[in-house]
Design an enzyme around this catalytic site. Sequence first.
Site, PDB file in Angstrom:
ATOM      1  N   CYS A  37       0.840  -1.190   0.000  1.00 40.49           N
ATOM      2  CA  CYS A  37       0.000   0.000   0.000  1.00 40.49           C
ATOM      3  C   CYS A  37       0.879   1.245   0.000  1.00 40.49           C
ATOM      4  O   CYS A  37       2.104   1.164   0.072  1.00 40.49           O
ATOM      5  CB  CYS A  37      -0.926   0.006   1.219  1.00 40.49           C
ATOM      6  N   CYS A  58       3.307   1.590   2.849  1.00 41.54           N
ATOM      7  CA  CYS A  58       4.583   0.898   2.680  1.00 41.54           C
ATOM      8  C   CYS A  58       5.559   1.770   1.895  1.00 41.54           C
ATOM      9  O   CYS A  58       6.734   1.888   2.248  1.00 41.54           O
ATOM     10  CB  CYS A  58       4.376  -0.429   1.956  1.00 41.54           C
ATOM     11  N   ASP A  72       8.992  24.522 -33.968  1.00 37.89           N
ATOM     12  CA  ASP A  72      10.098  24.905 -34.838  1.00 37.89           C
ATOM     13  C   ASP A  72       9.641  24.692 -36.283  1.00 37.89           C
ATOM     14  O   ASP A  72       8.688  23.947 -36.535  1.00 37.89           O
ATOM     15  CB  ASP A  72      11.315  24.038 -34.520  1.00 37.89           C
ATOM     16  N   ASP A 126      13.511  19.731 -33.387  1.00 34.54           N
ATOM     17  CA  ASP A 126      14.319  18.568 -33.748  1.00 34.54           C
ATOM     18  C   ASP A 126      15.808  18.851 -33.854  1.00 34.54           C
ATOM     19  O   ASP A 126      16.587  17.927 -33.985  1.00 34.54           O
ATOM     20  CB  ASP A 126      13.840  17.988 -35.083  1.00 34.54           C
ATOM     21  N   ASP A 177      17.378  23.899 -31.286  1.00 34.91           N
ATOM     22  CA  ASP A 177      16.127  23.850 -30.528  1.00 34.91           C
ATOM     23  C   ASP A 177      16.340  23.375 -29.091  1.00 34.91           C
ATOM     24  O   ASP A 177      15.431  23.500 -28.264  1.00 34.91           O
ATOM     25  CB  ASP A 177      15.123  22.900 -31.205  1.00 34.91           C
TER      26      ASP A 177
END
Length: 790
Positions: A25, A28, A476, A669, A673
Amino acid sequence: MPAAIVHSADPSSTSILVEVEGMKCAGCVAAVERRLQQTAGVEAVSVNLITRLAKVDYDAALIEDPTVLTTEITGLGFRAQLRQDDNPLTLPIAEIPPLQQQRLQLAIAAFLLIVSSWGHLGHWLDHPLPGTDQLWFHALLATWALLGPGRSILQAGWQGLRCGAPNMNSLVLLGTGSAYLASLVALLWPQLGWVCFFDEPVMLLGFILLGRTLEEQARFRSQAALQNLLALQPETTQLLTAPSSIAPQDLLEAPAQIWPVAQLRAGDYVQVLPGDRIPVDGCIVAGQSTLDTAMLTGEPLPQPCQVGDRVCAGTLNLSHRLVIRAEQTGSQTRLAAIVRCVAEAQQRKAPVQRFADAIAGRFVYGVCAIAALTFGFWATLGSRWWPQVLQQPLPGLLIHAPHHGMEMAHPHSHSPLLLALTLAISVLVVACPCALGLATPTAILVATGLAAEQGILVRGGDVLEQLARIKHFVFDKTGTLTQGQFELIEIQPLADVDPDRLLQWAAALEADSRHPLATALQTAAQAANLAPIAASDRQQVPGLGVSGTCDGRSLRLGNPTWVQVATAKLPTGSAAATSIWLADDQQLLACFWLQDQPRPEAAEVVQALRSRGATVQILSGDRQTTAVALAQQLGLESETVVAEVLPEDKAAAIAALQSQGDAVAMIGDGINDAPALATAAVGISLAAGSDIAQDSAGLLLSRDRLDSVLVAWNLSQMGLRTIRQNLTWALGYNVVMLPLAAGAFLPAYGLALTPAIAGACMAVSSLAVVSNSLLLRYWFRRSLNHSVSV
C-alpha cells in the site's frame, strides 16, 4: 554480477535501483521513502508501488557500499536487493509474487471458508455434518486460516508494527487478531458470557486474498505494453563463428550455431531466418528481404531492405535470409533504449501523486486512532446514549453461542464490548491505503505503455501530467513543420567564382553535419558529380552558420548578419525559399536558395490543436518571409510567427511566454532547438532530430510524425482524468466507509459493517482503482478510432 549503477554528471552523485518486495500500500511506500531519506548521503528517493522499485540518488563519497540501502529497507520488514543488471531487455517487469503460489493460498482460504459456512448451512437445513457446528471446529478453521494462507500477511503486518512503520497488512493483523483472540477468550472462559465469531478471520482473509490475487493479475495486465516490447527481443540467434574466412557471397549459406543474444558483441555476424526477429542493431552484409518495422516506425507495410541498409533489433524478418553485422547489442540497441525510457517513465512520479503520498504516509496511524476511538466510544458512551443499537444484530454477523455450540443471530443487548470490538475491527479492515497508493502509478503505468505502443516515449509521469495542462504549442519550422528534406533550387553567384566551386566550398564546410540544409548542399554536390574537397579549421555556431578554410580562403556560410555582409545589397528570392549566404573576408560570394515542403500532416495537426482551444505559434531561425509563407500554408496568421531567432533567443521567447502564466510545449528537432526544449514546460522532439534535442525533450516521437503530438496530448489528458477519478474514488471510499464502519449510521439507520463485509469492501476498492486504470486502454483506443487520427 555488478549492480545496475548509473553515474550522473556529478562524479560524486550516483543513482541505483533497489528491488523491494512486500510493499502492499501507499503506507509501505511512504515508510520505505522515509527510511531511505533519513540515511546519510541519500539525496533523493522515488519508490514505485507497481514496479516494486526504489530509485535512489546518493552521494558516492558518503555511501561507499550501496548495500547499506538494502539493509535499511530490510529493517522495515521488506525484502530488498540491488538490481543486478542494467540491460532492460533481460530484466523482469516487476517483482510480483508468483501467481501460482497466490492462487494456492486463495484456494486454501476458499476451502476453509466453504467448510466454515457449511457448518452454518447444515444447521439451518437440519443436516449438520458431525462436529461442524461445534465451536472448537470453527476455532480450528480460524487457526488454520491465520497460520496457513494468512501467515505471510500477518507476518508482514507484524514486521511493520515492530519497525514503527505500520501498513495495510498491519491493519489486517490487528483486525483478524482482535477477532480471533476475543473468540478464543470466549471459548476458553465461557463463564465470561462473551460470544465467539471465529468465522470472521476466515471470511476476512478469504476476501482479502481474493482481492489481492485479482489485483496482482490486473497489475500484470497493466504492464502489457512493456511485456510486448520485451517480447520483441529474441533469446537466441544464429551466430557465424568465423565470418572473416567466408566469402561474402557464401555468408547466407554458411554454417551457424545457436548463440544467446545476451552474449553478442559489436562486430559479430548473425544469420536471421525468415520469421525471426533481428537481435541487434546493425548493417546488412548479405541478402535482401522485407522487414516488419511497425514496432519502431508505425509503418504498416513491409519495408524492403538490402545490403548496406541498417536494421534495428526487434524488427521482424519476413521473406528471405539475412546476414547482419552487429553494431549495437544488448543495452545499446534502440529497442533497449525504448524499453529503458518506458521503465524510467513508470518510475518517475507525477506531481499529483504527492497529494496521495502526503495522505498515505500517516494514513495507517489515523485509522488505528479512529479504531481506538470507535472501540472506546461504543464500549462506554455510545451504548448508553443509543441503547437500541444493542438490540440490532449487525447485518451479516454470525455469532456462535458459547455454551451450546449452536449458531444464532445474537443480539448485543448484554454485550456493549462485543459491539465496540466488532466496529473497531471493521474500521481496521475497511480502510484502504492500497487504493490511494495505486491511484496514480497504475494510471501512469498504463498511459506510458500505451504511449510506447504509439511510438511516443515519455520521460515520466510528471511529463505526462504537465502535457495534459498544456494550452500553448510552439513549433520549430525546419524539420518539424516541414519535411526537412531541402532541395537546392538555385545558386546565385555574387562574385567572379565558378558556381560549381562555390557549391564545393559550401559542401566542404557542411561536411559531417546532420542539419537538413547541410544535407541538401552535400546532396546537390554529389548529384553534380563534384569532387569533394577538404575544409580545415571548421567551427560551427548553432543557429548562425559554419566557418572554415577552403583553398586558402577563410569562409563563412550562414545567415547574412553572421557572415558580416549586412550592409551589402542582398538579392531576393522566393518567399517560401530559404537562403544560405557564403562570404569570405572581403565580400559576399554567393547565395544558395533551398526549398522545403510542409509535412503532409502538419496543417491538419495545427488546425486540430486550434480547434481544441490551443494556441499555436511558429518559432524559427529562418527569415521572416519564409516562415510567414509556411504559416499561411498551414492556415496560421502571420502574427503567430516569430522568425530570425537565435537559439538562445528561442529559449528566452519560451521563457517569456511562460512568465505570462502559460505552460508551453515546444516541438523541435535540431541542435538549435535544445535550449528551448529544455526551457519549455514540455519539450517534444522528433526521432529524426539531433541527439542533443532528444536529450533535452520530455517526449520523443520515435515515429517522426507530427500527429503523434495530438495522440500524446490526448493520452495525457485521458491519463490525468483517470488519475483524478482514481484519487476521487480512493478518498471518497475512505471518507464514506470509515464512518460507516465506525457505526456513525447505526443509531439512525441501523447500518454498519461486519469485519468480513468490511474486508470485502476493502478488496473491491483496490480492485476498482486498478480496473479503472486498465479501462484507459479501452477509452484511448476508442478515441484513436474516432477523434485523434489526422
